[in-house]
Scaffold this motif. Structure first.
Motif, mmCIF file in Angstrom:
data_model
loop_
_atom_site.group_PDB
_atom_site.id
_atom_site.type_symbol
_atom_site.label_atom_id
_atom_site.label_comp_id
_atom_site.label_asym_id
_atom_site.label_seq_id
_atom_site.Cartn_x
_atom_site.Cartn_y
_atom_site.Cartn_z
ATOM 1 N N ASN A 93 0.837 -1.201 0.000
ATOM 2 C CA ASN A 93 0.000 0.000 0.000
ATOM 3 C C ASN A 93 0.869 1.247 0.000
ATOM 4 O O ASN A 93 1.894 1.292 0.675
ATOM 5 N N GLY A 94 0.479 2.219 -0.800
ATOM 6 C CA GLY A 94 1.226 3.465 -0.864
ATOM 7 C C GLY A 94 2.412 3.417 -1.813
ATOM 8 O O GLY A 94 3.168 4.385 -1.928
ATOM 9 N N ALA A 95 2.606 2.307 -2.534
ATOM 10 C CA ALA A 95 3.764 2.150 -3.428
ATOM 11 C C ALA A 95 3.679 3.059 -4.654
ATOM 12 O O ALA A 95 4.698 3.397 -5.255
ATOM 13 N N GLY A 96 2.447 3.409 -5.043
ATOM 14 C CA GLY A 96 2.284 4.263 -6.235
ATOM 15 C C GLY A 96 1.525 3.568 -7.353
ATOM 16 O O GLY A 96 1.456 4.081 -8.471
ATOM 17 N N LYS A 97 0.911 2.428 -7.048
ATOM 18 C CA LYS A 97 0.197 1.660 -8.079
ATOM 19 C C LYS A 97 -0.978 2.449 -8.665
ATOM 20 O O LYS A 97 -1.071 2.609 -9.878
ATOM 21 N N SER A 98 -1.849 2.927 -7.790
ATOM 22 C CA SER A 98 -3.034 3.640 -8.296
ATOM 23 C C SER A 98 -2.625 4.895 -9.039
ATOM 24 O O SER A 98 -3.211 5.234 -10.075
ATOM 25 N N THR A 99 -1.595 5.564 -8.531
ATOM 26 C CA THR A 99 -1.122 6.771 -9.220
ATOM 27 C C THR A 99 -0.697 6.415 -10.645
ATOM 28 O O THR A 99 -1.106 7.074 -11.606
ATOM 29 N N ALA A 100 0.090 5.355 -10.787
ATOM 30 C CA ALA A 100 0.556 4.954 -12.122
ATOM 31 C C ALA A 100 -0.617 4.558 -13.022
ATOM 32 O O ALA A 100 -0.689 4.975 -14.182
HETATM 33 P P1 ADP Z 1 -1.016 2.465 -3.988
HETATM 34 O O1 ADP Z 1 -2.135 2.468 -4.989
HETATM 35 O O2 ADP Z 1 0.147 1.650 -4.411
HETATM 36 O O3 ADP Z 1 -1.489 2.102 -2.621
HETATM 37 P P2 ADP Z 1 -1.030 5.355 -4.381
HETATM 38 O O4 ADP Z 1 -0.654 5.560 -5.811
HETATM 39 O O5 ADP Z 1 -2.455 5.475 -4.025
HETATM 40 O O6 ADP Z 1 -0.427 3.949 -3.898
HETATM 41 O O7 ADP Z 1 -0.217 6.374 -3.487
HETATM 42 C C1 ADP Z 1 1.180 6.608 -3.608
HETATM 43 C C2 ADP Z 1 1.607 7.699 -2.627
HETATM 44 O O8 ADP Z 1 1.033 8.921 -3.001
HETATM 45 C C3 ADP Z 1 1.168 7.444 -1.200
HETATM 46 O O9 ADP Z 1 2.177 7.937 -0.356
HETATM 47 C C4 ADP Z 1 -0.088 8.271 -1.073
HETATM 48 O O10 ADP Z 1 -0.287 8.668 0.267
HETATM 49 C C5 ADP Z 1 0.218 9.448 -1.968
HETATM 50 N N1 ADP Z 1 -1.001 10.000 -2.581
HETATM 51 C C6 ADP Z 1 -1.865 9.339 -3.386
HETATM 52 N N2 ADP Z 1 -2.844 10.161 -3.821
HETATM 53 C C7 ADP Z 1 -2.603 11.372 -3.272
HETATM 54 C C8 ADP Z 1 -3.243 12.648 -3.345
HETATM 55 N N3 ADP Z 1 -4.331 12.833 -4.092
HETATM 56 N N4 ADP Z 1 -2.702 13.654 -2.647
HETATM 57 C C9 ADP Z 1 -1.581 13.483 -1.924
HETATM 58 N N5 ADP Z 1 -0.914 12.316 -1.817
HETATM 59 C C10 ADP Z 1 -1.408 11.270 -2.477
#
Ligand code: ADP
Ligand code: MG
Length: 330
Positions: free
Chosen positions: A36-43
């Protein structure tokens, strides 16, 4: 098919993606694995055009998602972590709505019938989404991704919150979709990628730490691989041959086991899969190989080691040094 190059995403001071690059070929089923928090959803959100990147590019069939989002999005079906369902619509109303939204040109009745059959939701097509179980809602989410028949389907944590039976059903469905689509499955669950994917990309703290075929990943990351091999031949000569092979770090006899064969334990050098060379060398000497079993680390060990190696390499930063010191104080 998919090309991600030097992707960086900062949320204010948080560096969610730090120079992420990978590419995916048509027909692959790729697991995007990370804690969790690795950046998967962001990517995934950047790849699907839901989020813009700080720098770097994401292209689908050569089309840049930022330069030409409409064309690029036609190639991708996306099931986000929280699917955008309208609870007050029936399943079929919702799918018709998605069909219009995507500007689909396929025959509507026929296409939506096909989509409902693929996700096995035909009997529920006239029910309100609100009244469906979480498992069926997830199927509607997948159906929404399939509308328009995009060649690439991306799933972000598709089994979170489902019960074990529903998890098995959704994984089966994803595997079946993989026969006709390029699939990316983003998840923090090891067993999920192991069950479904041909290839695994591991991400940790915004960086790719491994990218390998599922079957090879243990070799590459476990720093060597243990193989037990059963050979019919003179023990000393076989052992000398094994020890003399390039790529073999260590070999020992485990003693005579059945009939005229002897089992040996062979450890290969880091990053080498010795099995093919082992077979060729031994059978070339005229000694039949009657069994071979790899006893490499399991994916769980590898995942933990990949993720913690990555942590160690970042320990040059003063911040993590401090955390380490603080930890040792306790
Ligand atoms: P995963 O899907 O792998 O759990 P995310 O891509 O959701 O990871 O998040 C990657 C990092 O970016 C985490 O540290 C998260 O807290 C941060 N993050 C994600 N979305 C936001 C946002 N909208 N604003 C600030 N920080 C964010
Ligand atoms: Mg996520």
């Amino acid at each position: 098919m998919i090309n991600i190059e030097h992707l960086v995403k900062n949320y204010g001071k948080i560096e969610a993606l730090k120079d992420v690059s990978f590419s995916i070929q048509p027909g692959e089923i790729v697991g995007f694995l990370g804690p969790n928090g690795a950046g998967k959803s962001t990517a995934m959100n950047i790849l699907c055009g839901y989020l813009s990147s700080t720098s770097g590019s994401a292209k689908i069939n050569g089309i840049d998602i930022l330069e030409n989002p409409i064309e690029a999005k036609k190639l991708i079906g996306f099931l986000p972590e929280i699917p955008p369902l309208y609870l007050d619509m029936t399943v079929i109303e919702y799918l018709k709505f998605v069909y219009e939204l995507k500007g689909c040109t396929l025959n509507r009745e026929k296409h939506l019938d096909e989509v409902c059959s693929v996700v096995e939701i035909n009997e529920h097509r006239n029910r309100l989404i609100r009244n469906l179980s979480k498992g069926y809602r997830q199927r509607v989410g997948i159906a929404q991704a399939l509308v328009g028949n995009p060649p690439v389907i991306i799933f972000d944590e598709p089994t979170v919150g489902l019960d074990p039976k529903q998890i098995v059903e959704i994984r089966d469905l994803i595997r079946r979709l993989g026969a006709h689509h390029t699939v990316i499955l983003s998840t923090h669950i090891l067993g999920e990628v192991q069950a479904v994917c041909d290839r695994i990309i591991i991400i940790n703290k915004g960086k790719i730490v491994a990218d390998e075929k599922t079957e090879n990943i243990s070799t590459v990351l476990s720093g060597g691989r243990d193989v037990t091999v059963k050979i019919c031949g003179p023990e000393k000569e076989v052992l000398d041959t094994l020890c003399g092979m390039s790529g073999v770090a260590f070999a020992e006899s485990l003693g005579r086991q059945d009939m005229d064969s002897i089992s040996y334990h062979v450890k290969s050098s880091p990053g080498i899969d010795i099995r093919k060379a082992l077979f060729n060398t031994i059978s070339h000497r005229g000694w039949p190989v009657i069994g071979m079993e790899s006893t490499g680390a399991n994916l769980e060990d590898i995942f933990i080691s990949a993720v913690s190696e990555n942590d160690e390499s970042s320990e040059t930063s003063s911040k993590s040094k401090k955390t380490k010191k603080e930890r040792s104080k306790k």
